[in-house]
Design an enzyme around this catalytic site. Structure first.
Site, PDB file in Angstrom:
ATOM      1  N   VAL A  47      28.392  54.931  51.869  1.00  0.00           N
ATOM      2  CA  VAL A  47      27.144  55.571  51.437  1.00  0.00           C
ATOM      3  C   VAL A  47      26.423  54.793  50.340  1.00  0.00           C
ATOM      4  CG1 VAL A  47      27.960  57.871  52.079  1.00  0.00           C
ATOM      5  CG2 VAL A  47      28.305  57.032  49.721  1.00  0.00           C
ATOM      6  N   TYR A  94      35.968  65.514  31.494  1.00  0.00           N
ATOM      7  CA  TYR A  94      35.224  65.410  32.752  1.00  0.00           C
ATOM      8  C   TYR A  94      33.995  64.519  32.580  1.00  0.00           C
ATOM      9  CZ  TYR A  94      33.985  66.939  37.450  1.00  0.00           C
ATOM     10  OH  TYR A  94      33.708  66.978  38.804  1.00  0.00           O
ATOM     11  N   LYS A 115      27.564  65.804  38.693  1.00  0.00           N
ATOM     12  CA  LYS A 115      27.639  67.049  39.470  1.00  0.00           C
ATOM     13  C   LYS A 115      26.445  67.956  39.178  1.00  0.00           C
ATOM     14  CE  LYS A 115      31.564  66.444  41.679  1.00  0.00           C
ATOM     15  NZ  LYS A 115      31.594  66.262  43.160  1.00  0.00           N
ATOM     16  N   THR A 146      44.016  66.115  43.302  1.00  0.00           N
ATOM     17  CA  THR A 146      43.580  65.180  44.331  1.00  0.00           C
ATOM     18  C   THR A 146      43.540  63.780  43.741  1.00  0.00           C
ATOM     19  OG1 THR A 146      41.249  65.423  43.746  1.00  0.00           O
ATOM     20  CG2 THR A 146      42.141  66.970  45.387  1.00  0.00           C
TER      21      THR A 146
END
Length: 253
Positions: free
Chosen positions: A64, A154, A161, A192
């Protein structure tokens, strides 16, 4: 929900391994009758997926990072499989230096890369996917509540996000006349490959689990079932929205 997606063709982007949220989505879609097409970034990832996905699962390369790659991917999908009915966009990336530092220290190149892959890619995917998508189609992306709260460590991913969620709202408006829905799933913290790239990710996972309403962490299959709902006709009235799949963590934060 058995056979909820019979006759639907769904593209899933972002499967890295068996722990991926994208894999949880793909598995739920398959279990509910969808024909799933999985995209992969490069041959190294393709070899990993060969060991994971059921024999006969269709896979196609898509990086992408370039619009031309995304356009060609969906043209090739249409040529081989016909129109599609949905896309799961589960793609995000920031380089190690950008992930480990605070936002105050983010360099321009790192900022641009994180935004490009994590947020802009949804625009690119939606643009080209919508051209080969049936009416009543659905696009869903994966986000996290670090978009609206300053979650420790984060950092830049939270900024990306936030942009991703804004993209969802505007894309939903743009694609509404084509009868295509666009939504986001805000998943809880799950171990993950992506999460392990975040500094002090172990603390994040423990804190998230402690804040669930039942004391147990959400898993990829539960998130996947939400994706199945959003790909199904049951969600025909839902667009431009964010659905939490975090067992209530966002209620207590």
């Amino acid at each position: 929900m058995s056979n909820l997606l019979d006759g639907k063709t769904i593209v899933v982007m972002g499967v890295a391994n068996k722990r991926s949220i994208a894999w949880g989505c793909a598995k739920s879609l398959m279990d509910n009758g969808a024909k799933v097409i999985i995209t992969y970034q490069n041959e190294r990832l393709r070899r990993q997926l060969d060991k994971l996905v059921p024999e006969g699962t269709e896979m196609i390369e898509c990086d992408v990072a370039e619009d031309a790659n995304v356009e060609k991917t969906f043209q090739d999908i249409q040529a081989k499989f016909g129109n599609i009915d949905g896309v799961i966009h589960a793609i995000a990336y920031a380089d190690k230096e950008t992930l480990e530092g605070g936002v105050i220290d983010v360099k321009k190149d790192g900022y641009n890369l994180a935004q490009d892959v994590s947020a802009y890619s949804l625009i690119s995917v939606s643009r080209y996917a919508s051209r080969v998508m049936n009416p009543q189609g659905s696009i869903a992306t994966l986000t996290y509540m670090g978009s609206t709260r300053a979650i420790p460590s984060y950092n830049m991913m939270g900024v990306a996000k936030a942009a991703l969620e804004a993209n969802v709202r505007y894309l939903a408006s743009d694609l509404g006349p084509k009868k295509i829905r666009v939504n986001a799933i805000s998943a809880g913290a799950i171990k993950t490959l992506a999460v392990t790239g975040i500094k002090n990710h172990g603390d994040l996972l423990k804190e998230s689990e402690a804040r669930t309403v039942d004391g147990e962490a959400v898993d990829i299959h539960q998130v996947g079932d939400v994706a199945t709902f959003l790909m199904s006709n049951l969600s025909s009235g839902v667009t431009g929205d964010l659905i939490y799949a975090d067992k209530g963590v966002h209620l207590l934060a």
